[in-house]
Design a protein around this motif. Structure first.
Motif, PDB file in Angstrom:
ATOM      1  N   GLN A 213     -13.475   8.363   7.417  1.00 13.08           N
ATOM      2  CA  GLN A 213     -14.017   7.120   8.176  1.00 13.08           C
ATOM      3  C   GLN A 213     -12.959   5.830   8.024  1.00 13.08           C
ATOM      4  O   GLN A 213     -13.309   4.996   8.910  1.00 13.08           O
ATOM      5  N   ILE A 214     -12.345   5.877   6.903  1.00  8.42           N
ATOM      6  CA  ILE A 214     -11.427   4.671   6.723  1.00  8.42           C
ATOM      7  C   ILE A 214     -10.449   4.623   7.523  1.00  8.42           C
ATOM      8  O   ILE A 214     -10.040   3.787   8.562  1.00  8.42           O
ATOM      9  N   ALA A 236       6.482   3.962  -3.243  1.00  6.14           N
ATOM     10  CA  ALA A 236       5.549   2.987  -3.075  1.00  6.14           C
ATOM     11  C   ALA A 236       4.231   3.426  -2.444  1.00  6.14           C
ATOM     12  O   ALA A 236       3.168   3.029  -2.346  1.00  6.14           O
ATOM     13  N   ASP A 237       4.590   4.129  -1.163  1.00 11.82           N
ATOM     14  CA  ASP A 237       3.612   4.432  -0.433  1.00 11.82           C
ATOM     15  C   ASP A 237       2.825   5.649  -1.069  1.00 11.82           C
ATOM     16  O   ASP A 237       1.663   5.744  -0.792  1.00 11.82           O
ATOM     17  N   ARG A 238       3.405   6.275  -1.905  1.00  9.70           N
ATOM     18  CA  ARG A 238       2.738   7.275  -2.684  1.00  9.70           C
ATOM     19  C   ARG A 238       1.586   6.606  -3.561  1.00  9.70           C
ATOM     20  O   ARG A 238       0.290   7.165  -3.770  1.00  9.70           O
ATOM     21  N   ARG A 239       2.033   5.532  -4.118  1.00  8.57           N
ATOM     22  CA  ARG A 239       1.028   4.569  -5.085  1.00  8.57           C
ATOM     23  C   ARG A 239      -0.309   4.298  -4.378  1.00  8.57           C
ATOM     24  O   ARG A 239      -1.300   4.457  -4.688  1.00  8.57           O
ATOM     25  N   HIS A 240       0.303   3.856  -3.209  1.00 10.59           N
ATOM     26  CA  HIS A 240      -0.648   3.279  -2.297  1.00 10.59           C
ATOM     27  C   HIS A 240      -1.680   4.513  -1.756  1.00 10.59           C
ATOM     28  O   HIS A 240      -2.965   4.279  -1.676  1.00 10.59           O
ATOM     29  N   VAL A 265      -7.947  -1.311   1.781  1.00  6.35           N
ATOM     30  CA  VAL A 265      -7.001  -0.394   2.340  1.00  6.35           C
ATOM     31  C   VAL A 265      -5.535  -1.170   2.082  1.00  6.35           C
ATOM     32  O   VAL A 265      -5.297  -2.096   2.529  1.00  6.35           O
ATOM     33  N   PRO A 266      -4.809  -0.549   0.949  1.00  3.89           N
ATOM     34  CA  PRO A 266      -3.510  -1.049   0.835  1.00  3.89           C
ATOM     35  C   PRO A 266      -2.575  -0.846   2.198  1.00  3.89           C
ATOM     36  O   PRO A 266      -2.885   0.004   2.951  1.00  3.89           O
ATOM     37  N   ASP A 271     -10.189  -4.830   4.003  1.00  9.74           N
ATOM     38  CA  ASP A 271     -11.434  -4.044   4.053  1.00  9.74           C
ATOM     39  C   ASP A 271     -11.727  -3.141   5.120  1.00  9.74           C
ATOM     40  O   ASP A 271     -11.766  -3.602   6.295  1.00  9.74           O
ATOM     41  N   ALA A 272     -12.231  -2.055   4.894  1.00 12.76           N
ATOM     42  CA  ALA A 272     -12.947  -1.123   5.655  1.00 12.76           C
ATOM     43  C   ALA A 272     -14.283  -0.900   5.345  1.00 12.76           C
ATOM     44  O   ALA A 272     -14.541  -0.551   4.210  1.00 12.76           O
TER      45      ALA A 272
END
Length: 539
Positions: A213-214, A236-240, A265-266, A271-272
């Motif tokens: 959905q997001i 960094a992206d894996r943390r997000h 949403v990082p 927001d979603a």
């Protein structure tokens, strides 16, 4: 001094422990103020292993050192975390060590331990659980089937009338798997009648629907941003990525109480909104699949509707309102759901072992499956019930769209490995059949030995490949007879032409027929023997 008993339900996503102080008090152990201890582990660079919420927090630092569901990896022997391989037994022991420390701090030394495990677990998996408990400093555990513990709780704690001969249907939808079991009470306690499960569906798959959905809200406007979140390429992206999935799980739980929820949403820095209506629409097919499995299990147990004392929902993912709605609509009985369904199995294990309500088939030291003499099939379950359009309009039910979860590749790799042997077997069987059909049968110089050799080699390939196809996941027992039946069909087609035209020498025909008949007989005998052995093992 009263003896203190401990019960541990080591789950895919969370571990729950309950203490019986011996004076009538049964209390959950609290970890960071919650009865739920995440089963996740995180391997630090110094060789230490973090457990519980400490592991979840650290996962955002270095996701490669994080394993969210060690229970799912119990067949893998070792798990690579960072640059080091860890035995699965050791990872389980670290979580149980946290339980042991808290139990000792709360009530002193533990005198006895009971642990629960899935009803279908075999001796190897059970041994890993038992040895992990001992390595953690706990007593050697008594192992109990999870649905039996749940049924004991249902009967004792909820004051439900479960007299001799009546059954409880236990529907267990946890974080990583789904299981359903029909448990019957007899003269000596509870025993499982029939069980089924879906190994690759659980709460994490419902989380994936929220993430989808997001994605629908973010991807059209920011495709590059979403690509970084969906397939992170750096730390960094894996943390997000981890943060997104954690927030999606929280949003899913919020949708059980409200009609919509907001998820930050990082990377997109916005927001979603996710709605319960859209979530239930996308989840209906996957949840409908669990409902169909439940109905099939009830039919297999061959219990009358009047003999079912209740439908009991356990596992955190049963909080999704649609679960109870679909079950009620399809089975015609109102499910029972508690406010804290995650703690039911652990407390039920204490109840079951305290009141001696466990039969030999329910204690998991014995064969994991028990099939009593069948009861007459109830008319209500004898015929297929028309499928409700609200559940699914396809037959059989299909899975909801899948999104790669936080575990990523390991689940797909395990699914691939389960299909590798039967796939190779099917290829060998087809190769054998092709070789058999392609073998010349017309007489001629040098062709008779070639014919006999092709007949023998083709039969061998078909024999080996056909048996390998028996490892197909969830293959019905009777389906194994396709191997001798298919082979006999090939043999009949191959012999038909020379028999009709009488063009083969009698001796060559006899040799070929003997090879074909012998192979067919071996296939039939091996098939019958394995089916008989399987029935004996289930008794």
């Amino acid at each position: 001094m009263t003896a203190t008993r401990l019960a541990v339900d080591y789950g895919t996503s969370n571990t729950v422990a309950m203490l019986d102080f011996g004076d009538g008090r049964i209390r959950p152990l609290l970890f960071d103020g919650s009865p739920l201890l995440p089963s996740a582990v995180y391997a630090q660079a110094d060789g230490d292993v973090l457990t519980g919420r400490d592991a979840l927090r650290s996962a955002r630092l270095e996701p490669a050192c994080f394993e969210p569901n060690p229970k799912r990896r119990i067949d893998d022997v070792e798990v690579l975390l960072g640059e080091r391989s860890w035995p699965v037994l050791e990872l389980v022991a670290r979580t149980l060590g946290r339980v042991a420390a808290e139990a000792t701090r709360t009530a002193g030394p533990v005198s006895s331990l009971v642990m629960t495990c899935p009803v279908e677990w075999g001796p190897v998996r059970r041994r890993v659980l038992a040895e992990a408990a001992e390595r953690a400093g706990l007593p050697r555990p008594e192992l109990l089937a999870e649905p039996v513990a749940a049924a004991a709780y249902f009967a004792a704690k909820l004051d439900r009338e479960v007299t001799g001969g009546r059954s409880v249907v236990v529907y267990d939808l946890g974080g990583g798997t789904f299981d359903v079991c029909v448990v019957r009470r007899d003269g000596t306690g509870f025993s499982p009648l029939a069980y089924r499960g879906v190994d690759d569906f659980g709460g994490v798959d419902l989380d994936a629907l929220v993430v989808e959905q997001i994605a629908g809200a973010i991807r059209p406007a920011s495709p590059e941003t979403w690509s970084r979140l969906a397939a992170p390429g750096n730390a960094a992206d894996r943390r997000h990525f981890r943060a997104l999935w954690d927030d999606a799980r929280d949003a899913k739980e919020a949708l059980s109480r409200q009609s919509s929820a907001q998820v930050f949403v990082p990377l997109a820095d916005r927001d979603a909104q996710v709605s319960r209506e859209a979530f239930e629409s996308s989840a209906s097919e996957a949840l409908g699949r669990t409902v169909e499995v439940t109905l099939a299990t009830v039919r297999e147990a061959q219990v009358r509707p009047s003999d079912v004392a209740g439908l009991f929902l356990v596992g955190g993912s049963t909080r999704v309102p649609m679960v109870a709605t679909l079950l009620h609509r399809r089975l015609g009985m109102a499910p029972t759901l508690l406010e804290q369904p995650e703690t039911v199995v652990a407390e039920g294990a204490l109840v079951a072992t305290a009141t001696a309500t466990v039969t030999a088939s329910a204690a998991v030291e014995a064969a994991p499956r028990s099939r009593p003499a069948p009861l007459p099939l109830a008319p209500h379950y004898a015929q297929p019930i028309p499928r409700q359009a609200a559940v699914t309009e396809q037959d059989p039910p299909v899975e909801a769209p899948r999104v790669a979860g936080p575990e990523g590749p390991p689940r797909e790799e395990r699914k691939l490995s389960r299909w590798m042997v039967p796939s190779i077997g099917m290829a060998l069987a087809l190769m054998g059949g092709t070789l058999l059909m392609g073998t010349p049968w017309a007489p001629g110089a040098g062709q008779v030995p070639l014919m006999i050799a092709g007949c023998a080699v083709g039969s061998t390939f078909f024999l080996a490949g056909g048996i390998m196809t028996w490892f197909t996941p969830r293959l019905p027992s009777g389906a194994r007879f396709w191997v001798p039946a298919g082979y006999l069909l090939f043999a009949a087609l191959w012999l038909a032409a020379p028999l009709l035209e009488s063009r083969l020498p009698a001796g060559a025909l006899r040799v070929s027929a003997a090879i074909l008949a012998g192979t067919g007989a071996v296939l039939a005998l091996v098939t019958a023997a394995t089916l008989k052995a399987g029935r004996e093992a289930r008794r």
